[in-house]
Scaffold this motif. Sequence first.
Motif, short mmCIF file in Angstrom:
data_model
loop_
_atom_site.label_atom_id
_atom_site.label_comp_id
_atom_site.label_asym_id
_atom_site.label_seq_id
_atom_site.Cartn_x
_atom_site.Cartn_y
_atom_site.Cartn_z
N UNK A 29 50.67 38.16 49.62
CA UNK A 29 51.21 38.11 51.00
C UNK A 29 51.08 36.66 51.49
N UNK A 30 51.94 35.79 50.98
CA UNK A 30 51.77 34.34 51.17
C UNK A 30 52.04 33.92 52.62
N UNK A 31 52.96 34.62 53.28
CA UNK A 31 53.20 34.27 54.70
C UNK A 31 51.95 34.58 55.53
N UNK A 32 51.30 35.71 55.19
CA UNK A 32 50.07 36.07 55.91
C UNK A 32 48.97 35.06 55.63
N UNK A 33 48.91 34.61 54.38
CA UNK A 33 47.91 33.59 54.02
C UNK A 33 48.20 32.29 54.78
N UNK A 34 49.48 31.87 54.77
CA UNK A 34 49.84 30.60 55.43
C UNK A 34 49.57 30.67 56.94
N UNK A 35 49.68 31.88 57.51
CA UNK A 35 49.47 32.04 58.96
C UNK A 35 48.02 31.83 59.36
N UNK A 36 47.13 31.73 58.37
CA UNK A 36 45.71 31.45 58.68
C UNK A 36 45.47 29.95 58.85
N UNK A 37 46.51 29.15 58.60
CA UNK A 37 46.43 27.70 58.81
C UNK A 37 47.03 27.34 60.16
N UNK A 38 46.66 26.16 60.68
CA UNK A 38 47.37 25.64 61.85
C UNK A 38 48.81 25.32 61.44
N UNK A 39 49.69 25.17 62.42
CA UNK A 39 51.11 24.89 62.11
C UNK A 39 51.23 23.67 61.20
#
Length: 144
Positions: A29-39
Amino acid sequence: MTNTPVPPHEYARIQQFYARQMQALDEGRFEEYAATFTEDGTFQHTPGTEPARTRQGIVAELVRFHERYRDEPVQRRHWFSQIVLDPQPDGTLRSTVYCLVVRTRPGGKPEPEIWPSCVVRDVLETSGDRVLMRSRVVDYDHMG
Ligand code: SDN
């Protein structure tokens, strides 16, 4: 080394953050993983590679990285431990974490392979209701 303690509830919050984050990665779930970073977060998963930048760039890099395993799938489980949190003067948390990557080939032998052994260095931004990663650098022990 600073010894400023992080309150137990804050430490537990970071543990939960990491658990959800790494389960998202391990389940693709890479989008979910990326959403844990700042923009504008940055992520270097392998020493010597160009860090991925922004959430969109992180998703693109993870998709690219996992493409090589399309024909021979590998289930990875990233096991975090020994989380050390050091509050910084700017209000961020410097987080240093051990990580073992446990690999199993679905339908293959039951015993997993375990590599690389890593040290994960994160900078975390915490607010009242959110934890976000400003940056992540992963170092592999075998690469010195
Ligand atoms: O996100 C991570 C990673 C990670 O994404 C890794 C990737 O491949 C994509 C957080 C903490 C540790 C890691 C470690 C790795 C290892 C790297 C190499 C591999 O798994 O084949």
